[in-house]
Scaffold this motif. Structure first.
Motif, PDB file in Angstrom:
ATOM      1  N   UNK A 129      23.573 -55.584  -2.365  1.00  0.00           N
ATOM      2  CA  UNK A 129      24.309 -56.524  -2.590  1.00  0.00           C
ATOM      3  C   UNK A 129      25.002 -56.198  -4.285  1.00  0.00           C
ATOM      4  N   UNK A 130      25.799 -57.220  -4.837  1.00  0.00           N
ATOM      5  CA  UNK A 130      26.288 -57.001  -6.146  1.00  0.00           C
ATOM      6  C   UNK A 130      25.316 -57.109  -7.038  1.00  0.00           C
ATOM      7  N   UNK A 131      24.253 -57.852  -6.961  1.00  0.00           N
ATOM      8  CA  UNK A 131      23.091 -58.227  -7.810  1.00  0.00           C
ATOM      9  C   UNK A 131      22.086 -56.961  -7.574  1.00  0.00           C
ATOM     10  N   UNK A 132      22.388 -56.008  -7.022  1.00  0.00           N
ATOM     11  CA  UNK A 132      21.578 -54.680  -6.675  1.00  0.00           C
ATOM     12  C   UNK A 132      20.461 -54.966  -6.043  1.00  0.00           C
ATOM     13  N   UNK A 133      20.281 -56.162  -5.003  1.00  0.00           N
ATOM     14  CA  UNK A 133      19.234 -56.299  -4.168  1.00  0.00           C
ATOM     15  C   UNK A 133      19.695 -55.718  -2.841  1.00  0.00           C
ATOM     16  N   UNK A 134      18.572 -55.245  -2.015  1.00  0.00           N
ATOM     17  CA  UNK A 134      18.953 -54.934  -0.513  1.00  0.00           C
ATOM     18  C   UNK A 134      18.669 -55.945   0.476  1.00  0.00           C
ATOM     19  N   UNK A 163      13.849 -57.593  -4.433  1.00  0.00           N
ATOM     20  CA  UNK A 163      14.065 -58.003  -5.898  1.00  0.00           C
ATOM     21  C   UNK A 163      15.069 -56.890  -6.186  1.00  0.00           C
ATOM     22  N   UNK A 164      15.631 -56.858  -7.057  1.00  0.00           N
ATOM     23  CA  UNK A 164      16.691 -55.794  -7.668  1.00  0.00           C
ATOM     24  C   UNK A 164      16.219 -54.557  -7.835  1.00  0.00           C
ATOM     25  N   UNK A 165      16.849 -53.678  -7.224  1.00  0.00           N
ATOM     26  CA  UNK A 165      16.471 -52.178  -7.090  1.00  0.00           C
ATOM     27  C   UNK A 165      16.236 -51.391  -8.433  1.00  0.00           C
ATOM     28  N   UNK A 166      15.267 -50.685  -8.594  1.00  0.00           N
ATOM     29  CA  UNK A 166      14.917 -50.070  -9.992  1.00  0.00           C
ATOM     30  C   UNK A 166      15.456 -48.514  -9.536  1.00  0.00           C
ATOM     31  N   UNK A 167      14.640 -47.931  -8.458  1.00  0.00           N
ATOM     32  CA  UNK A 167      15.174 -46.481  -8.266  1.00  0.00           C
ATOM     33  C   UNK A 167      15.473 -46.327  -6.755  1.00  0.00           C
ATOM     34  N   UNK A 168      16.194 -45.632  -6.387  1.00  0.00           N
ATOM     35  CA  UNK A 168      16.465 -45.360  -5.040  1.00  0.00           C
ATOM     36  C   UNK A 168      16.678 -43.825  -4.757  1.00  0.00           C
ATOM     37  N   UNK A 169      15.948 -43.329  -3.923  1.00  0.00           N
ATOM     38  CA  UNK A 169      15.829 -41.716  -3.750  1.00  0.00           C
ATOM     39  C   UNK A 169      15.435 -41.581  -2.067  1.00  0.00           C
TER      40      UNK A 169
END
Length: 106
Positions: free
Chosen positions: A54-59, A78-84
């Motif tokens: 989402x634009x607010x960096x949640x999934x 919740x908002x994403x901190x890291x994605x790998x």
């Protein structure tokens, strides 16, 4: 050349792949690796299928293998901190495996 038996090979391989602080049992701490350098184990993580950022960096997506949410239920992190490597960690410390991404509408 003598090869180690299978009974010894797997434990030795596991010790090489994971730092002692990542193992599910206690061993002496490694001065080279801190827990923040441990890879996120992909087993036993809840999966989010048909997901989108989402634009607010949640999934947002569909739950699968969540301990307290039925499969197929809509979820938002919740908002994403890291994605790998197909996994995400949120700012609250929750970790999820990502399934298929939602198809973009044309």
């Amino acid at each position: 050349m003598h090869l180690p038996s299978r009974a010894l090979f797997l434990p030795a391989l596991l010790l090489l792949l994971f730092s002692p602080s990542c193992l599910p049992f206690h061993v002496s701490p490694s001065p080279r690796l801190s827990p923040r350098h441990c890879p996120i184990p992909l087993y036993n993580l809840p999966v989010i299928q048909n997901w989108e950022m989402t634009p607010s960096k949640t999934i947002k997506g569909t739950a699968k293998s969540f301990p307290d949410i039925p499969n197929g239920e809509r979820v938002e992190t919740s908002p994403v901190k890291t994605m790998a490597r197909g996994t995400v960690e949120t700012v609250t410390g929750s970790k999820y495996k990502l399934g298929r991404e939602k198809k973009k509408e044309k």
